[in-house]
Design an enzyme around this catalytic site. Structure first.
Site, PDB file in Angstrom:
ATOM      1  CD  GLU A 230      -0.610  -5.439   6.279  1.00  0.00           C
ATOM      2  OE1 GLU A 230      -0.307  -5.997   5.206  1.00  0.00           O
ATOM      3  OE2 GLU A 230      -0.785  -4.228   6.311  1.00  0.00           O
TER       4      GLU A 230
ATOM      5  CG  HIS B  46      -3.004  -3.349   3.991  1.00  0.00           C
ATOM      6  ND1 HIS B  46      -2.416  -2.710   5.027  1.00  0.00           N
ATOM      7  CD2 HIS B  46      -3.893  -2.598   3.412  1.00  0.00           C
ATOM      8  CE1 HIS B  46      -2.415  -1.148   4.510  1.00  0.00           C
ATOM      9  NE2 HIS B  46      -3.258  -1.221   3.735  1.00  0.00           N
TER      10      HIS B  46
ATOM     11  CB  CYS C 279      -0.948  -0.102   1.217  1.00  0.00           C
ATOM     12  SG  CYS C 279      -2.530   1.008   0.888  1.00  0.00           S
TER      13      CYS C 279
END
Ligand code: GLN
Length: 192
Positions: free
Chosen positions: A174, A172, A78
Site C-alpha cells: 500500500e 507494505h 505485515c
C-alpha cells in the site's frame, strides 16, 4: 465493482483504502461485525499485531473474522499477515489460523528494521517485472504449508504468498504507487 473492507481498528488502514481505490475497487472501513457482513473481501493492514488482536477480541470481531475467512478472501499485510497465520513465534500469540504458515515476528533484526528492496517474482507467479517492497519491522514466514503458493521471496523466505482465496505479504504494497498486488487480490474477490 467489488466492495472491499479494510479492517480499521489500528495501523495503516487509510493507505490501503487509497491503494484499493487506485486499483479500481470500492473500499470501505470495517470496525464492526455488521460492517464485515457487508463486504466481499477484507484487507488486514500493517500496524501492531498484539494491539490489533486485543481490539479484535474486545469488539467481538475475532470469531466473526474467522467465519468470514472460511467463505471470503482476506489479504493480510505485515501485522495482518501475522494475524492470519496458523502459528506465531517470538513471542507466540493467538491468530486466526486462516493461512497455513508459521511466522516469526520482528525477525529481520532490530538494527535495520526497515528497508526497501526490489524483488523479482518467482517463476510462475504471474507477476511481470520486479516489485518494490517496503519492509517495516516485518515478520519472516519460517514455514509455508503445502497449500501455499509463493509469489515473491526475499533472502530465501516467502514475502508474498497465497493460500487458496487468501493472500499474505510481509511487506507494505500500500506504500508504493504499484497497484499490481492489490489488483491480484481483487481478482480473488471476482472469482467468488
Ligand atoms: N512488528 C509488527 C507486529 O509484530 C508488525 C509490523 C508492521 O505491521 N509493519 O505486529
Amino acid at each position: 465493482m467489488p466492495r472491499v473492507g479494510v479492517l480499521a481498528l489500528q495501523g495503516d488502514f487509510e493507505a490501503h483504502r487509497k491503494a484499493l481505490e487506485r486499483a479500481g475497487a470500492e473500499a470501505v472501513e470495517v470496525r464492526t461485525a455488521a460492517e464485515l457482513a457487508d463486504v466481499d473481501g477484507l484487507v488486514i493492514p500493517g500496524g501492531e499485531s498484539t494491539t490489533m488482536l486485543k481490539l479484535l477480541r474486545m469488539d467481538g470481531l475475532f470469531d466473526a473474522l474467522r467465519e468470514f475467512g472460511a467463505r471470503k478472501p482476506v489479504f493480510g499485510t505485515c501485522a495482518g499477515a501475522i494475524l492470519l497465520a496458523s502459528k506465531v513465534l517470538s513471542p507466540a500469540q493467538e491468530s486466526l489460523g486462516l493461512v497455513d504458515m508459521t511466522v516469526e515476528r520482528n525477525a529481520y533484526g532490530r538494527q535495520i528494521d526497515s528497508r526497501i528492496v526490489k524483488l523479482e517474482p518467482e517463476p510462475g507467479a504471474g507477476i511481470e517485472g520486479a516489485v518494490e517492497s517496503v519492509f517495516i519491522r516485518a515478520p519472516v514466514i519460517r514455514e509455508a504449508g503445502p497449500r501455499m503458493k509463493v509469489l515473491l521471496k526475499y533472502e530465501g523466505a516467502p514475502v508474498l504468498a497465497e493460500d487458496g482465496r487468501h493472500m499474505v505479504a510481509t511487506f507494505h504494497p500500500e506504500l508504493t504507487g504499484d497497484t499490481r498486488i492489490h489488483r491480484r487480490f481483487l481478482e480473488k474477490l471476482a472469482a467468488g
